[in-house]
Scaffold this motif. Structure first.
Motif, PDB file in Angstrom:
ATOM      1  N   TRP A  11       0.902  -1.278  -0.047  1.00 35.13           N
ATOM      2  CA  TRP A  11      -0.055   0.066  -0.011  1.00 35.13           C
ATOM      3  C   TRP A  11       0.660   1.166   0.125  1.00 35.13           C
ATOM      4  CZ3 TRP A  11      -4.656  -1.245  -1.563  1.00 35.13           C
ATOM      5  CH2 TRP A  11      -5.026  -2.380  -1.177  1.00 35.13           C
ATOM      6  N   GLU A  70       6.628   2.467 -17.692  1.00 38.32           N
ATOM      7  CA  GLU A  70       5.825   1.451 -17.082  1.00 38.32           C
ATOM      8  C   GLU A  70       6.521   0.124 -16.957  1.00 38.32           C
ATOM      9  OE1 GLU A  70       2.350   2.523 -20.071  1.00 38.32           O
ATOM     10  OE2 GLU A  70       1.773   1.054 -18.506  1.00 38.32           O
ATOM     11  N   HIS A 130      -2.646  14.081  -1.469  1.00 43.65           N
ATOM     12  CA  HIS A 130      -2.034  12.724  -1.444  1.00 43.65           C
ATOM     13  C   HIS A 130      -3.080  11.788  -1.944  1.00 43.65           C
ATOM     14  CE1 HIS A 130       1.517  13.329   1.372  1.00 43.65           C
ATOM     15  NE2 HIS A 130       1.227  14.409   0.527  1.00 43.65           N
ATOM     16  N   THR A 131      -2.836  10.661  -2.789  1.00 44.22           N
ATOM     17  CA  THR A 131      -3.644   9.668  -3.102  1.00 44.22           C
ATOM     18  C   THR A 131      -2.969   8.320  -3.053  1.00 44.22           C
ATOM     19  OG1 THR A 131      -3.062   9.946  -5.449  1.00 44.22           O
ATOM     20  CG2 THR A 131      -5.006  11.291  -4.812  1.00 44.22           C
ATOM     21  N   PRO A 132      -3.668   7.384  -3.168  1.00 49.54           N
ATOM     22  CA  PRO A 132      -3.029   5.892  -3.199  1.00 49.54           C
ATOM     23  C   PRO A 132      -2.457   5.789  -4.626  1.00 49.54           C
ATOM     24  CG  PRO A 132      -5.351   5.686  -2.467  1.00 49.54           C
ATOM     25  CD  PRO A 132      -5.191   7.170  -2.767  1.00 49.54           C
ATOM     26  N   ALA A 133      -1.388   5.036  -4.500  1.00 54.41           N
ATOM     27  CA  ALA A 133      -0.570   4.929  -5.708  1.00 54.41           C
ATOM     28  C   ALA A 133      -1.255   3.650  -6.540  1.00 54.41           C
ATOM     29  CB  ALA A 133       0.938   4.646  -5.510  1.00 54.41           C
ATOM     30  N   LEU A 134      -1.215   3.896  -7.881  1.00 49.77           N
ATOM     31  CA  LEU A 134      -1.794   2.578  -8.497  1.00 49.77           C
ATOM     32  C   LEU A 134      -0.554   1.421  -8.638  1.00 49.77           C
ATOM     33  CD1 LEU A 134      -3.790   4.666 -11.340  1.00 49.77           C
ATOM     34  CD2 LEU A 134      -4.515   3.161  -9.440  1.00 49.77           C
ATOM     35  N   PRO A 135      -0.817   0.338  -9.198  1.00 48.71           N
ATOM     36  CA  PRO A 135       0.154  -0.555  -9.342  1.00 48.71           C
ATOM     37  C   PRO A 135       1.243  -0.160 -10.197  1.00 48.71           C
ATOM     38  CG  PRO A 135      -2.137  -1.622  -9.410  1.00 48.71           C
ATOM     39  CD  PRO A 135      -2.354  -0.269  -9.360  1.00 48.71           C
ATOM     40  N   MET A 136       0.912   0.682 -11.206  1.00 46.79           N
ATOM     41  CA  MET A 136       2.158   1.172 -12.283  1.00 46.79           C
ATOM     42  C   MET A 136       3.101   1.814 -11.292  1.00 46.79           C
ATOM     43  SD  MET A 136       1.831   3.061 -15.712  1.00 46.79           S
ATOM     44  CE  MET A 136       1.713   5.019 -14.810  1.00 46.79           C
ATOM     45  N   ASP A 137       2.568   2.655 -10.513  1.00 43.66           N
ATOM     46  CA  ASP A 137       3.313   3.653  -9.743  1.00 43.66           C
ATOM     47  C   ASP A 137       4.129   2.774  -8.964  1.00 43.66           C
ATOM     48  OD1 ASP A 137       1.946   5.384 -10.996  1.00 43.66           O
ATOM     49  OD2 ASP A 137       0.442   6.028  -9.364  1.00 43.66           O
ATOM     50  N   LYS A 189      -4.005  -1.409   4.244  1.00 46.01           N
ATOM     51  CA  LYS A 189      -4.753  -0.483   3.528  1.00 46.01           C
ATOM     52  C   LYS A 189      -5.378   0.605   4.368  1.00 46.01           C
ATOM     53  CE  LYS A 189      -8.584  -1.947   1.239  1.00 46.01           C
ATOM     54  NZ  LYS A 189      -9.392  -2.055   0.037  1.00 46.01           N
TER      55      LYS A 189
END
Lengths: 507, 644
Positions: free
Chosen positions: A390, A450, A414-421, A401
């Motif tokens: 997370w 990516e 602030h935002t949660p990072a996506l899988p790519m990030d 989470k």
């Protein structure tokens, strides 16, 4: 004597190498199976079988003793010399004429110093007759300088050794990697300091060297003879040990005599033993074997009561309080450290040593990022390690989470990072905190890529850690290491012992 | 010749246009003159595209005034098409990409960047969408309205992206986003304080979500349909929260009992709409008595499938006097007595749903007719006890009746004769009423010219003449269901000349052939949905006709037809709007036929239903291509059974 030492030195070196190699092979068995057709490796394995019998503790405790005596007796001016000697000792992987030259010039300088010292003794002989104590001091100084020269000489000669080995092992790249220069160096220094001779004990020292020679010899043989007699030849002097520990305690402002400090040899620590002798620290797999061993420590252990299975409360009160020292010089847990903090139990020693001074060879099977040297740590981590890491857009990672979402709720933007990030920042996500800082600047570059695999990032991570100057504090030979030729393309990163970069001295 | 614009200025024309809602009327208006066209161009605010081809031209033409763009029925819409068709400086406020399965997050990012002032986005039913798409949408920071219903892969992370990115959100639909949990909802509530409408139906969220939601001070409308983990405790949080709800839908929440409903009614005194259908079946009288405290504010009350006593309806009738709509479907206890008490109080009722209220007889209809003269919608499906007498009362008193559902009510032509007096009737459903014949339909055809929807499902007595009467009388019909009316033949079908008909179901009409279809297709050019399942005699000729005439056909079912590969290939290749094809058991089509036909569809298809056995024989490359273009393939394994 000098010549003998030089001849003996490769033996010591090789043995310490083999210890190192051995540990690596054992830890990395999953991806690096020892090749049975490889003669060298084979013999290393056999060496491991005989290692406990060598009882390095004996060498160690005595060596500690010697070393300490030396230190207390020597003047302050000696220590920087020793340090600088150590600094120049870092042997490059290839034979480096520049290093060699600097070593030789150092030797030259040192010899001049001793020369002048001895000359002064001769000059002032008349004065010394009235003050014998001063003469003794001078003599000791001279001896210390001489030993320093010997060390330097040996190490200079020894630096030839890796290049020889390189030619030998060039056919086997995996093995070549296992020849770890840093560990080599430390072991060698330690061994030398440990085996440092007092003039009074020259004969004993020679014996010791001979033993080591033998050891080096049998290591080259497929079927070495058991060497247990060597152990018995050097019985430990309990009184000596106590004395030194008392001195220790005084320095640490701890109640004198309230406890004994035991220092186990690293091989002993890493051996898969769970039962240890409280007197000599030797480890055993079974308690029964320990009890058998205890008989050798005196008649009181031969009674039926002592030989019987231990009751619920083992008679620990019979022994004085024991504390343990880490064999790694420079570590806070090492009794030589200014702020020495002893370790309470053998288990503490084991865990501390593995965590702080060993390879982290257990990789988490879920995240493939976190590494551990203690298997219990791995299991604890794996309990909490999800495939989902997370991560916040700011780079902070969370194990859960709800923790991440709490963080996101707290900070504006602030935002949660996506899988790519996640992939792009996995380098910062996986390692130690200091590595996160190191990699901070890299995140931006990776943002658009990516396809960057986590493996690549890991590689960068590790190599950075490897070249990080902090790991070579006090060694000063960084340039040589840089030139040392770790060609990153050839070497899969999995083989670089990660303990290498992460060993930051203190625990 | 005098220029009409001299008299009728552009702004006057615009005011006229305000009153024109039908697209055909607008079309005729456009065709008057260039000035009219210009006025229409400036007036138009919304476009709903059926095809991709003319879209860029259209958008460029309307770019100045256009605010709303609906691309939900556009086939083969992908990222590049989306980014190419939207002109860069625009005033778009609302874009619908519902079911645009070919679009990915890249397209959405482009959309968010080229429409800086966009306020509403609909990406519902794009089942493949996940967090990345949600993150792309979240870049539209002025967003006020967002629907991501059934974007199955959206998780808490995606919702958090939206919550952080679009803090001005007022309306949010996350129905069927199963991955979203309490944590996501909690963050949403913390970040989007402006939320007025929230739909979290079918989510697996618990009471903690309701605890968070209760703190939203501006929340008015909350839908919690089918939230199985929500129970009375959650409703307790809602009733004690900051929000003053106006509308709540807690239908199908299995764990909600009347205790929770009671607390909710106590706490939320401004509730106007309550849907408590299909909750826990027992409804205590305390809840109903609490409803009294809501009193006059309540306008919609749905209590489907609850155990209701007549006394409860009496309380509702006495207290909720402004009730406009009541839903009592499948309420076993509802009888004539209860209905009469209810309607005596609630005289403003316009919609009454009595589906499956088996005890309801003509007496209820009589009381409805006497008390609620303004009733517009009556749903009486399966009320088997009603007869033409009751309907006669309704028809004579409730002249404003627009919708009536008499499915399975066993009514006959006389009932239709009575109902034909309601000239405002728009929707008539008489499915399964075998007593309905051509005579009844002729009454409807002559009197109910405004009819939009007619359901004649399994009205087996109907023949070609009845259909002719309907076709001649109800020219505005949009939806017609003739399934299993197996007496109708090609002759009847040829009568169907309904220009506005968009939805036609001809399932199981065994007598019709391709010639009938051809005639029908020539007359019904606006057809978008057509069901020809089990019309065994329809072959390639029918397909050719459809391909030629019904250009807007979007959804087609041709299972069991005797179509060959050639016909299939032609229709899939020619129809530019076709998106959903059900073609199970096409025994005349070879594997190569399927293969070619699916290739010919050029990635327009969004949904395909095929026989399961084809899964192995069709080339995997083709299937992959289809799926990558956003097509969902449903494999069915039904046996081949021919029914008369």
């Amino acid at each position: 004597m000098c010549m003998k030492q030089i001849i003996g030195e490769p033996g010591i070196d090789l043995s310490s190498d083999s210890k190192m190699d051995l540990k690596l092979t054992r830890n990395s068995e999953s991806f690096h199976k020892p090749n049975s057709s490889n003669h060298n490796l084979n013999s290393f394995n056999q060496a491991s079988q005989y290692f406990p019998n060598l009882s390095p503790t004996n060498f160690l405790s005595r060596a500690e003793n010697l070393q300490q005596n030396l230190k207390t007796k020597s003047t302050n001016s000696f220590e920087p010399n020793l340090n600088s000697g150590m600094a120049t000792q870092n042997p490059p992987l290839d034979w480096d004429p520049h290093a060699m030259l600097s070593n030789l010039s150092f030797l030259e300088q040192k010899i001049h110093e001793v020369q002048s010292l001895v000359q002064s003794i001769i000059d002032q002989q008349a004065e010394f007759s009235s003050r014998p104590s001063e003469l003794a001091t001078r003599q000791q100084l001279a001896t210390a300088d001489l030993t320093c020269i010997i060390i330097q000489l040996i190490s200079t000669a020894g630096s030839l050794l890796p290049s020889i080995k390189n030619t030998l092992l060039s056919n086997n790249p995996a093995l070549r990697q296992l020849v770890n220069p840093d560990f080599n160096n430390n072991l060698k220094c330690e061994g030398l300091i440990r085996n440092f001779p007092e003039t009074a004990r020259n004969s004993e020292y020679e014996d010791l060297l001979r033993n080591l020679d033998n050891e080096a010899d049998w290591m080259k043989e497929p079927n070495p003879p058991p060497q247990s007699d060597i152990v018995d030849a050097n019985p430990i002097d309990e009184h000596d040990l106590k004395e030194s520990d008392d001195g220790d305690a005084e320095r640490e402002h701890l109640p004198p005599g309230s406890y004994i400090v035991l220092q186990l040899e690293k091989e002993e620590i890493l051996a898969p033993h769970t039962h240890f002798c409280v007197i000599c620290g030797k480890g055993f797999k079974r308690d029964a074997n320990l009890r058998m061993h205890m008989r050798g420590h005196g008649d009181e252990y031969k009674t039926p009561a002592a030989l019987a299975k231990p009751s619920k409360e083992p008679g620990s009160d019979a022994h004085p309080v024991t504390r343990y020292s880490c064999p790694f010089v420079g570590c806070k847990r090492n009794k030589e450290h200014k702020k020495f903090q002893p370790l309470k139990t053998i288990l503490c020693v084991k865990n501390h040593y593995k965590r702080s001074h060993c390879d982290k060879s257990y990789t988490c099977s879920r995240c493939h990022a976190k590494k551990f040297s203690v298997i219990a740590d791995l299991k604890t981590h794996e309990k909490h390690c999800g495939r989902d890491k997370w991560q916040c857009s700011c780079g902070t990672t969370f194990s859960r989470k709800d923790k991440l979402f709490g963080h996101v709720a707290l900070f504006q933007g602030h935002t949660p990072a996506l899988p790519m990030d996640e992939v792009k920042a996995s380098g910062s996500g996986q390692g130690n905190d200091d590595m996160t800082e190191d990699l901070g600047g890299y995140n931006g570059n990776f943002a658009s890529e990516e396809c960057l695999t986590s493996m690549d990032v890991k590689g960068i991570d590790e190599s950075r850690a490897y070249f990080s100057p902090m790991n070579f504090d006090g060694f000063g030979a960084l340039d040589e290491f840089g030139r040392g030729g770790f060609d990153l393309e050839d070497n899969p990163f999995a083989f670089i012992p990660s303990g290498f970069g992460q060993r930051s001295g203190d625990s | 010749m005098c220029d009409i614009t001299a008299v009728l200025t552009v702004d006057l024309l615009a005011q006229v246009l305000d009153w024109l809602h039908d697209s055909r009327d607008l079309k005729s208006c456009r065709l008057v003159s260039r000035a009219f066209l210009q006025a229409e161009r400036m007036h138009r605010r919304a476009i709903r595209a059926l095809r991709l081809g003319p879209l860029p031209v259209l958008l460029r033409r309307y770019v100045g005034s256009l605010q709303s763009l609906d691309l939900s029925s556009c086939p083969s819409l992908d990222d590049s098409a989306l980014s190419l068709s939207i002109p860069c400086p625009n005033n778009l406020r609302s874009v619908s990409l519902s079911r645009a399965t070919g679009v990915t997050w890249r397209g959405l990012e482009v959309l968010a960047s080229v429409c800086p002032r966009i306020e509403a986005i609909d990406i519902s039913h794009c089942v493949g969408f996940g967090d990345r798409e949600a993150a792309a949408v979240a870049k539209a920071c002025w967003l006020k309205e967002l629907r991501i219903d059934k974007c199955l892969n959206v998780t808490d992370v995606g919702l958090a992206k939206v919550a952080v990115g679009c803090s001005r959100l007022e309306k949010l639909g996350i129905k069927w986003c199963f991955e979203i949990s309490d944590i996501g909802i909690d963050l949403l509530v913390k970040k989007c304080l402006e939320l007025r409408e929230l739909d979290i139906s079918y989510l697996k969220v618990g009471n903690e979500s309701l605890r968070s939601i209760a703190s939203l001070s501006k929340l008015e409308d909350l839908a919690l349909v089918g939230c199985e983990y929500i129970d009375d405790e959650g409703l307790y949080f809602l009733s004690n929260g900051n929000c003053s709800l106006q509308s709540i839908d807690i239908s199908r929440c299995e764990n909600v009992t009347s205790v929770g409903l009671t607390t909710l009614a106590e706490g939320q005194q401004r509730l106007r709409k309550i849907n408590a259908g299909n909750c826990s079946p027992v409804l205590t009288s305390t809840f109903v008595s609490k409803l009294c405290t809501l009193g006059d504010t309540l306008i919609i009350l749905k209590l489907d499938k609850l155990q209701l006593l007549a006394s409860a309806l009496e309380i509702v009738g006495k207290n909720c006097r402004n009730l406009l709509e009541i839903g009592l479907s499948k309420c076993n206890g509802v009888n004539d007595e209860g209905i009469s008490w209810l309607v005596e109080g609630c005289t403003h009722l316009s919609t009454i749903d009595l589906t499956c209220c088996l005890l309801v007889t003509d007496k209820s209809l009589l009381s409805i007719a006497t008390c609620c003269r303004g009733v517009k919608c009556l749903r009486l499906e399966s009320c088997v006890l009603i007869s033409e007498k009751g309907l006669d009362q309704i028809a004579s008193c409730c002249t404003d009746l627009k919708e009536i559902d008499l499915t399975d009510c066993n009514v006959n032509d006389n009932a239709l004769k009575c109902l034909s007096r309601c000239s405002e009737l728009l929707v008539l459903k008489v499915g399964l009423c075998s007593g309905v014949s051509d005579i009844g339909l002729s009454f409807i055809g002559t009197n109910c010219s405004k009819l939009l929807e007619l359901d004649l499902y399994r009205c087996t007595a109907i023949t070609d003449d009845g259909l002719a009467a309907i076709s001649n009388g109800c020219k505005r019909l949009k939806k017609l269901n003739l399934c299993y009316c197996n007496q109708i033949s090609d002759t009847g079908l040829a009568h169907l000349q309904l220009e506005e008909l968009s939805d036609l179901e001809l399932r199981g009409m065994v007598r019709i052939t391709s010639s009938g279809i051809t005639a029908m297709a020539m007359g019904c050019r606006s057809l978008t949905q057509l069901d020809l399942k089990r019309c065994y005699s329809i072959d390639d000729a029918g397909m050719w006709a459809l391909a030629q005439y019904t250009e807007n056909l979007r959804q087609l079912t041709i299972s069991y037809c005797t179509v060959t590969g050639l016909g299939l290939c032609h229709i899939l290749g020619s129809l530019r709007c076709l998106q959903d094809v059900k073609m199970v058991h096409l025994s005349w089509v070879s594997i190569e036929g399927f293969e070619l036909a699916l290739r010919a569809s050029c990635g327009k298809l969004k949904k395909v239903k095929l026989l399961g056995k084809l899964q192995d024989v069709l080339s995997s490359e083709l299937l992959q291509t289809l799926q990558s273009r956003g097509c969902r393939i449903r494999w069915v394994n039904k046996p081949l059974v021919f029914k008369g």
